[in-house]
Design a protein around this motif. Structure first.
Motif, PDB file in Angstrom:
ATOM      1  N   TRP A   1      -7.555   3.211  -3.089  1.00  0.00           N
ATOM      2  CA  TRP A   1      -8.291   1.941  -3.164  1.00  0.00           C
ATOM      3  C   TRP A   1      -8.898   1.725  -4.550  1.00  0.00           C
TER       4      TRP A   1
ATOM      5  N   THR B   1     -10.859  -6.846  -6.433  1.00  0.00           N
ATOM      6  CA  THR B   1      -9.981  -6.164  -7.392  1.00  0.00           C
ATOM      7  C   THR B   1     -10.193  -6.819  -8.761  1.00  0.00           C
TER       8      THR B   1
ATOM      9  N   LEU C   1       0.832  -1.209   0.000  1.00  0.00           N
ATOM     10  CA  LEU C   1       0.000   0.000   0.000  1.00  0.00           C
ATOM     11  C   LEU C   1       0.864   1.256   0.000  1.00  0.00           C
TER      12      LEU C   1
ATOM     13  N   ARG D   1      -7.299   8.455   0.077  1.00  0.00           N
ATOM     14  CA  ARG D   1      -7.505   7.031   0.415  1.00  0.00           C
ATOM     15  C   ARG D   1      -8.443   6.367  -0.578  1.00  0.00           C
TER      16      ARG D   1
ATOM     17  N   GLU E   1      -7.186  -3.157   5.516  1.00  0.00           N
ATOM     18  CA  GLU E   1      -8.238  -2.661   4.645  1.00  0.00           C
ATOM     19  C   GLU E   1      -9.217  -1.742   5.382  1.00  0.00           C
TER      20      GLU E   1
ATOM     21  N   PRO F   1      -6.656   2.697   6.928  1.00  0.00           N
ATOM     22  CA  PRO F   1      -5.729   3.063   5.862  1.00  0.00           C
ATOM     23  C   PRO F   1      -4.541   3.879   6.336  1.00  0.00           C
TER      24      PRO F   1
END
Ligand SMILES: [Mg+2]
Length: 233
Positions: free
Chosen positions: A54, A98, A18, A50, A38, A41
């Motif tokens: 994502w 995703t 991340l 943020r 998750e 953040p």
């Protein structure tokens, strides 16, 4: 014994990836919070950033398969201990979707590649405590104190808070007598679980720890009841 392991922050290193993605996206160095996942953040990003991060993650094909381990070989060590001790292991995660395969499939492939054959993965949408209670779990390992408190509140499972190198989280749940057990590594976690199993099922463990011949003899020598209990009709 039935044990659930959280994925990100416990066995999968989400934080490093991340940070890397965020630094590329926003072009500046970021501070690294010790408990990012998750739900929690990165520090140094505002709400809009943020969301952008994502959204970027969501476009990466099979993103969840690109992560490294928090501790080298941790997944394989969990698999080995679970196999030896005949634990039933479930991996819990709140990973969002995703591009590519479903988050559950990506997580299963990742665990399998790291040395846990046939991993059971459940993508959590609601309370972890409610899941722990519904599934009759004995222990839940998580790196987030709120998730551990959720388990305390809603289930009979024992929460293990994995707090790796970071400061012990402040709060009544850890500093007083609430049943949250602090562990510092996956290995320490496995030791605590093994000790817990001994307390849960002392008779079974004693028998299974004996050599096979002796345990068979002890079973033969077990007293036979004079009258079998009557069954309710
Ligand atoms: Mg986590």
């Amino acid at each position: 014994m039935r044990v659930a392991f959280d994925v990100d922050g416990v066995v999968a290193d989400l934080r490093s990836v991340l940070v890397r993605e965020a630094e590329v996206l926003f072009g500046r160095a970021l501070s690294i919070a010790p408990d990012v996942d998750e739900d929690h953040p990165l520090e140094g990003l505002n709400h809009r950033e943020r969301q952008r991060l994502w959204r970027r993650i969501a476009t990466i094909e099979n993103f969840w398969e690109t992560l490294g381990e928090t501790e080298e070989g941790a997944v394989a060590r969990i698999a080995a201990v679970a196999s030896t001790r005949r634990w039933e292991v479930l991996f819990l995660t709140k990973r969002p979707a995703t591009a590519g395969a479903a988050a559950q499939t990506q997580t299963q492939r990742w665990l399998s590649a790291k040395g846990f054959p046939l991993p059971a993965v459940y993508v959590v949408r609601r309370s972890r405590g409610a899941i722990a209670e519904a599934l009759g779990l004995d222990a839940v390992v998580d790196d987030q104190l709120p998730n551990c408190l959720d388990v305390v509140a809603d289930s009979h499972a024992r929460p293990l808070l994995l707090c790796r190198g970071a400061a012990v989280p402040a709060g009544p749940a850890v500093t007083r007598a609430a049943p949250v057990t602090l562990v510092r590594s996956v290995d320490e976690c496995l030791e605590v679980l093994a000790a817990m199993e001994l307390r849960l099922t002392p008779a079974l463990r004693v028998i299974s720890d004996l050599p096979a011949a002796r345990s068979r003899r002890s079973v033969r020598r077990a007293p036979i009841p004079r009258r079998w209990p009557r069954f309710q009709e």
